[in-house]
Enzyme design. Sequence first.
Site, PDB file in Angstrom:
ATOM      1  N   GLY A 228       0.621  -1.447   0.042  1.00  0.00           N
ATOM      2  CA  GLY A 228       0.070   0.312   0.412  1.00  0.00           C
ATOM      3  C   GLY A 228       0.665   1.610  -0.058  1.00  0.00           C
ATOM      4  O   GLY A 228       2.032   1.669  -0.002  1.00  0.00           O
ATOM      5  N   ALA A 230       1.775   5.326   1.692  1.00  0.00           N
ATOM      6  CA  ALA A 230       2.242   6.031   2.399  1.00  0.00           C
ATOM      7  C   ALA A 230       1.152   6.123   3.484  1.00  0.00           C
ATOM      8  O   ALA A 230      -0.333   6.046   2.771  1.00  0.00           O
ATOM      9  CB  ALA A 230       2.766   7.328   2.133  1.00  0.00           C
ATOM     10  N   ARG A 231       0.779   5.845   4.458  1.00  0.00           N
ATOM     11  CA  ARG A 231      -0.192   6.907   5.899  1.00  0.00           C
ATOM     12  C   ARG A 231      -1.398   5.279   5.078  1.00  0.00           C
ATOM     13  O   ARG A 231      -2.643   6.396   4.990  1.00  0.00           O
ATOM     14  CB  ARG A 231      -0.867   7.272   5.877  1.00  0.00           C
ATOM     15  CG  ARG A 231       0.596   8.301   5.986  1.00  0.00           C
ATOM     16  CD  ARG A 231       0.493   7.709   8.082  1.00  0.00           C
ATOM     17  NE  ARG A 231       1.524   8.729   8.327  1.00  0.00           N
ATOM     18  CZ  ARG A 231       2.582   8.227   9.145  1.00  0.00           C
ATOM     19  NH1 ARG A 231       3.435   7.284   8.111  1.00  0.00           N
ATOM     20  NH2 ARG A 231       3.443   9.437   9.528  1.00  0.00           N
ATOM     21  N   LYS A 234      -1.810  -0.047   5.679  1.00  0.00           N
ATOM     22  CA  LYS A 234      -0.994  -0.933   5.567  1.00  0.00           C
ATOM     23  C   LYS A 234      -0.682  -1.994   6.797  1.00  0.00           C
ATOM     24  O   LYS A 234      -0.283  -3.062   6.350  1.00  0.00           O
ATOM     25  CB  LYS A 234      -0.191  -1.618   4.942  1.00  0.00           C
ATOM     26  CG  LYS A 234       0.988  -0.347   4.372  1.00  0.00           C
ATOM     27  CD  LYS A 234       2.000   0.312   3.392  1.00  0.00           C
ATOM     28  CE  LYS A 234       3.441   0.226   3.593  1.00  0.00           C
ATOM     29  NZ  LYS A 234       2.860   2.007   4.306  1.00  0.00           N
ATOM     30  N   HIS A 270       4.008   2.889  16.461  1.00  0.00           N
ATOM     31  CA  HIS A 270       3.523   1.343  16.359  1.00  0.00           C
ATOM     32  C   HIS A 270       3.605   0.234  17.537  1.00  0.00           C
ATOM     33  O   HIS A 270       3.228  -0.731  17.766  1.00  0.00           O
ATOM     34  CB  HIS A 270       4.458   0.808  14.868  1.00  0.00           C
ATOM     35  CG  HIS A 270       4.426   0.837  13.662  1.00  0.00           C
ATOM     36  ND1 HIS A 270       4.016   0.440  12.270  1.00  0.00           N
ATOM     37  CD2 HIS A 270       4.265   2.326  13.219  1.00  0.00           C
ATOM     38  CE1 HIS A 270       4.279   0.854  11.355  1.00  0.00           C
ATOM     39  NE2 HIS A 270       3.967   1.914  11.235  1.00  0.00           N
ATOM     40  N   ARG A 271       4.392   0.302  18.669  1.00  0.00           N
ATOM     41  CA  ARG A 271       4.915  -0.359  19.663  1.00  0.00           C
ATOM     42  C   ARG A 271       3.545   0.242  20.755  1.00  0.00           C
ATOM     43  O   ARG A 271       3.221  -1.481  21.279  1.00  0.00           O
ATOM     44  CB  ARG A 271       6.425   0.517  20.167  1.00  0.00           C
ATOM     45  CG  ARG A 271       7.171  -0.033  19.372  1.00  0.00           C
ATOM     46  CD  ARG A 271       8.626   0.395  20.368  1.00  0.00           C
ATOM     47  NE  ARG A 271       9.642  -0.583  19.576  1.00  0.00           N
ATOM     48  CZ  ARG A 271      10.924   0.394  20.045  1.00  0.00           C
ATOM     49  NH1 ARG A 271      11.021   1.874  20.763  1.00  0.00           N
ATOM     50  NH2 ARG A 271      11.659  -0.237  19.475  1.00  0.00           N
ATOM     51  N   ARG A 273       0.244  -0.098  19.561  1.00  0.00           N
ATOM     52  CA  ARG A 273      -0.974  -0.482  18.949  1.00  0.00           C
ATOM     53  C   ARG A 273      -0.463  -2.138  18.787  1.00  0.00           C
ATOM     54  O   ARG A 273      -1.566  -2.639  18.741  1.00  0.00           O
ATOM     55  CB  ARG A 273      -0.887   0.185  17.945  1.00  0.00           C
ATOM     56  CG  ARG A 273      -0.440  -0.064  16.621  1.00  0.00           C
ATOM     57  CD  ARG A 273      -1.282   0.219  15.302  1.00  0.00           C
ATOM     58  NE  ARG A 273      -0.010  -0.246  13.634  1.00  0.00           N
ATOM     59  CZ  ARG A 273       0.210   1.226  13.107  1.00  0.00           C
ATOM     60  NH1 ARG A 273       0.417   1.983  13.799  1.00  0.00           N
ATOM     61  NH2 ARG A 273       0.605   0.302  12.596  1.00  0.00           N
ATOM     62  N   ARG A 274       0.625  -2.398  19.153  1.00  0.00           N
ATOM     63  CA  ARG A 274       0.951  -4.646  19.236  1.00  0.00           C
ATOM     64  C   ARG A 274       0.700  -4.090  20.739  1.00  0.00           C
ATOM     65  O   ARG A 274       0.981  -4.372  21.628  1.00  0.00           O
ATOM     66  CB  ARG A 274       2.195  -4.345  19.183  1.00  0.00           C
ATOM     67  CG  ARG A 274       3.269  -3.598  17.969  1.00  0.00           C
ATOM     68  CD  ARG A 274       4.016  -3.787  16.812  1.00  0.00           C
ATOM     69  NE  ARG A 274       5.140  -4.042  17.901  1.00  0.00           N
ATOM     70  CZ  ARG A 274       6.201  -3.681  17.433  1.00  0.00           C
ATOM     71  NH1 ARG A 274       5.735  -2.375  16.373  1.00  0.00           N
ATOM     72  NH2 ARG A 274       7.555  -2.843  18.109  1.00  0.00           N
ATOM     73  N   ASP A 300       7.894  -5.497   8.523  1.00  0.00           N
ATOM     74  CA  ASP A 300       7.557  -4.512   8.384  1.00  0.00           C
ATOM     75  C   ASP A 300       9.195  -3.221   7.815  1.00  0.00           C
ATOM     76  O   ASP A 300       9.612  -3.004   9.747  1.00  0.00           O
ATOM     77  CB  ASP A 300       6.875  -3.866   9.051  1.00  0.00           C
ATOM     78  CG  ASP A 300       5.683  -2.565   9.265  1.00  0.00           C
ATOM     79  OD1 ASP A 300       6.334  -2.175   7.976  1.00  0.00           O
ATOM     80  OD2 ASP A 300       4.613  -2.008   9.567  1.00  0.00           O
TER      81      ASP A 300
END
Length: 399
Positions: A228, A230-231, A234, A270-271, A273-274, A300
Amino acid sequence: MELTLLGTGAPEGLPRPGCPCAACATALGDAARAATALLVDGVLLLDLTPGAALAAARSGHTLGGVRQVLLSHPHDGPLVEVPAGLPQPGRVPDGRELALLTGHRVRAVAMDHPGTGYEVVGPDGERLLYLPPGGAPSGVPDDHPAYEMVVADVIGRPDGLARLRAAGAIGPTTDVIAVHLSDEVPPGAELRRRLAAAGARAVPDGSTLVVGAYEDVPDVPRRTLVVGGARSGKSVEAERRLEAFPDVLYVATGGTRNGDSEWADRVSAHRERRPGSWSTAETCDLVPLLAENGPPLLIDCLSLWLTYAMDEENAWDDAEWAGGGERALRKRVAELTDAVRVTRRTVVAVSNEVGSGIVPATASGRRYRDELGRLNAAFAAECEQVLMVVAGQALVLRG
């Protein structure tokens, strides 16, 4: 043991009263869902909801034989009228077991959210687990025998499935049924796709299922590529595909970039929401990881891996590129795709799709664009499923 789902929706039902959202607007016909309630062998009712007697009648059943009514979660709003002849609803204290004269045994399972889960064992030994909305088991013993069926809030608490899988309570043949469905995900194809990624399925209200009967459990793709712009969403899509599985290794190929505050903010987002149970490896050395046995990998992303590989081969320089850089880079790509072809691990990889954008002004920029296109195509050729994410919507290109 026979299970009839009198409703499969969230406590407010689907569509939600007065809600103008797109998901509610399209929740018509079989996609409409009453609040979740389960009728087990006509003798045990799990959750009493408005219209339960009528829902039972529509499905060809009656509540006349119900001997026990158990509630799994606090029921807000007006009190639900108990139909004539039905026992008063109750809750079983966590860890306690209830034996019915019909031969069914019910054990209350402690949750990490207000509510109670119920493990139901039928007269012939079939085992069913039902979890309340928004809840996941607070503790599952290791080496737990697999249930024949799990009925749970798959969309709202995929980490609950991960806990059960880690303990062995969900096995390859466990039929996972999604309930408490709300307007969080549009009904229809998108809901089926999301559930299939978690190894689960949804059924219409009124469906009757046989616990322990073989069902075609959704086949979770072992290798998936998500591309996908940017933003586009994906990375979120890739993370969703593994959030119902335990012990995922998140492979970050971007490094730390000391001094770059914008990059640090991206990494932090990112961290956060994981799932907390995931571990992280910051590396571009992907081939050894693919060769090892272990938990699922979320890579990723491939576009940053390519940047690293081109840096290593000095492929940005025209003279180096012509003098052997091109061959060296193609060899590294071939080694990566060969590793994907033979890996035994579940893999979800993310990559940028840049070929539809503005043509780069420099030769090195055009080289990167072209090589990323080749890498994406080669990697996709080794995957059972390929998705393209546009404006947060995942389009299935393969699988």
